[in-house]
Design an enzyme around this catalytic site. Structure first.
Site, PDB file in Angstrom:
ATOM      1  N   SER A  42       0.799  -1.226   0.000  1.00  0.00           N
ATOM      2  CA  SER A  42       0.000   0.000   0.000  1.00  0.00           C
ATOM      3  C   SER A  42       0.831   1.275   0.000  1.00  0.00           C
ATOM      4  O   SER A  42       0.386   2.300  -0.488  1.00  0.00           O
ATOM      5  CB  SER A  42      -0.959   0.001   1.187  1.00  0.00           C
ATOM      6  OG  SER A  42      -0.251  -0.112   2.399  1.00  0.00           O
ATOM      7  N   HIS A  64      -5.512  -3.141  -2.349  1.00  0.00           N
ATOM      8  CA  HIS A  64      -5.236  -2.241  -3.472  1.00  0.00           C
ATOM      9  C   HIS A  64      -5.264  -2.951  -4.823  1.00  0.00           C
ATOM     10  O   HIS A  64      -4.890  -2.373  -5.837  1.00  0.00           O
ATOM     11  CB  HIS A  64      -3.873  -1.553  -3.284  1.00  0.00           C
ATOM     12  CG  HIS A  64      -3.883  -0.592  -2.144  1.00  0.00           C
ATOM     13  ND1 HIS A  64      -4.331   0.706  -2.264  1.00  0.00           N
ATOM     14  CD2 HIS A  64      -3.532  -0.750  -0.851  1.00  0.00           C
ATOM     15  CE1 HIS A  64      -4.239   1.307  -1.091  1.00  0.00           C
ATOM     16  NE2 HIS A  64      -3.761   0.454  -0.214  1.00  0.00           N
ATOM     17  N   LYS A 100     -11.845   0.855  -1.468  1.00  0.00           N
ATOM     18  CA  LYS A 100     -10.894   1.455  -2.404  1.00  0.00           C
ATOM     19  C   LYS A 100     -11.487   1.443  -3.812  1.00  0.00           C
ATOM     20  O   LYS A 100     -12.364   2.239  -4.084  1.00  0.00           O
ATOM     21  CB  LYS A 100      -9.541   0.783  -2.255  1.00  0.00           C
ATOM     22  CG  LYS A 100      -8.916   1.277  -0.940  1.00  0.00           C
ATOM     23  CD  LYS A 100      -7.748   0.571  -0.421  1.00  0.00           C
ATOM     24  CE  LYS A 100      -7.314   1.240   0.885  1.00  0.00           C
ATOM     25  NZ  LYS A 100      -6.672   0.346   1.829  1.00  0.00           N
TER      26      LYS A 100
END
Ligand SMILES: *Cc1c(COP(=O)(O)O)cnc(C)c1O
Length: 394
Positions: free
Chosen positions: A181, A209, A240
């Site tokens: 990340s 991610h 996300k």
């Protein structure tokens, strides 16, 4: 008698002196262009990779869910029951991930804490990448297992540690981010899985991610590495690329059934809100139906990396020690020599109309600027960032 809270002010003072102190800024909207205190800025600090957080279809789904089910899930799912939406969402995640089942948590952080603590205990060993996310590291601590960190993405180091330590423990769990990340590079998953097989270890990968971002269908890094269907525990977030809030675990039916009975951060907390569940469900459908978003994101990531590499000679000339970190994702970082310098650059970028993340210890070992691109950034906006960077004064 002293004031027992006095140490807090002293602690804050130490943070300020080290340039480690942080504060939150209020942003009025979401998307590639944001407004902060009346100033328009190009946004390179968001995890909304596909631009879905501002998509009207997610908003409509959330509103419809609130109208049907209300604003709260009203209790733990085991005690108070869940809405049909929770199950539909879990099936959609399992289908995206090609796993038997999935379970949604209130956040990705809680998914990691609860799952790790349920999988291992005091008789067990955790081997953890040294750059893993805070939620993996705190989950490891919570479990009570013995924790050994291996060097970042260093499979030879991992193998050596397995060879010397594995025998002494009952179960062993390997923990890793799939996309790191704060760096943007990828875990070498095929090698990790081969080691896990050789040494009889469980593997937990954090796809926070990668979900919606990597892989042919957007399933994540596991798909990117052609490891779909292998035995592992996949964790991720709905917050996300999926533009909502919440976390998930995907894996075998037995794993999920076990977690429903043993993961404290799932059992003893209120179920995901109907609005968040509905928005995430809509986002998964969009991820699957609109691969062009992922392609645009990939194109923008490649363009930013290439533009930065080209512009870096100039940037580095101004700031000794600026270095582009290796990345295979929409996260691209410039390492900077110290916290004071990175703050200075961040401030200048903001004056030039760029919003980027300034990341300092203890979040990361070395200070850095962290840029994230979105599918809906234009090439022109990326070029504006590079121009701003090359005009920074030392
Ligand atoms: C953001 C993030 C999380 C936490 O997810 P939330 O849903 O925001 O709690 C976990 N792991 C990694 C690697 C992350 O980047």
């Amino acid at each position: 008698m002293g004031n027992p809270y006095d140490w807090i002010a002293r602690s804050l003072d130490t943070l300020h002196k080290a340039h480690w102190h942080r504060a939150v800024q209020a942003i009025d909207n979401t998307g590639p262009v944001i407004t902060l205190a009346g100033q328009q800025l190009l946004n390179f600090a968001s995890n909304d990779y596909l631009g879905l957080a501002g998509d009207p279809r997610l908003a409509a789904a959330a509103i419809a869910a609130v109208k049907t089910y209300g604003t709260s899930s009203t209790g733990s799912r085991l005690l108070s029951g869940h809405r049909p939406l929770h199950q539909t969402l879990e099936h959609a995640i399992a289908q995206l991930k090609q796993t038997e089942d999935a379970l949604v948590f209130s956040s990705g952080y809680l998914a990691n804490l609860g799952t790790i603590a349920a999988l291992v205990g005091s008789k067990d060993l955790i081997l953890s990448d040294q750059y893993n996310h805070s939620s993996l590291r705190n989950g490891a601590t919570l479990s009570g297992a013995t924790i050994t960190e291996y060097r970042h993405c260093d499979m030879a180091d991992l193998k050596q540690k397995l060879a010397t330590q594995r025998d002494r423990y009952r179960r062993c769990l390997l923990l890793t981010d799939s996309v790191f990340s704060m760096d943007g590079d990828l875990c070498p998953l095929p090698t990790l899985l081969a080691l896990a097989e050789q040494y009889e270890c469980m593997v937990l990968v954090d796809e926070a991610h990668a979900t919606g971002v990597l892989g042919k269908t957007g399933a994540g890094c596991v798909e990117h590495w052609h490891c779909t269907g292998r035995s592992l525990v996949q964790i991720g977030t709905l917050s996300k690329a999926l533009g909502s809030l919440g976390g998930y675990v995907a894996g075998s039916a037995a794993l999920i059934d076990y977690l429903r009975n043993r993961a404290a951060t799932w059992i003893y907390t209120t179920g995901l809100s109907p609005a968040d569940a509905a928005a995430a469900l809509t986002a998964i459908a969009i991820v699957q139906a609109e691969p062009e978003r992922r392609q645009r994101l990939q194109k923008n990531s490649d363009y930013l990396r290439q533009q930065l590499a080209d512009g870096l000679g100039h940037i580095a000339a101004q700031h000794i020690g600026v270095k582009q970190l290796p990345s295979c994702s929409p996260i691209v970082c410039l390492q900077v020599q110290d916290a004071a310098t990175v703050l200075h650059i961040g401030k200048q970028l903001k004056q030039a109309g760029i919003f980027a993340a300034v990341v300092r210890p203890p979040t990361v070992p070395t200070s850095r600027l962290r840029f994230t691109v979105m599918a809906n950034h234009t090439s022109k906006q990326i070029e504006t960032l590079i121009t701003a960077l090359t005009q920074i004064e030392g």
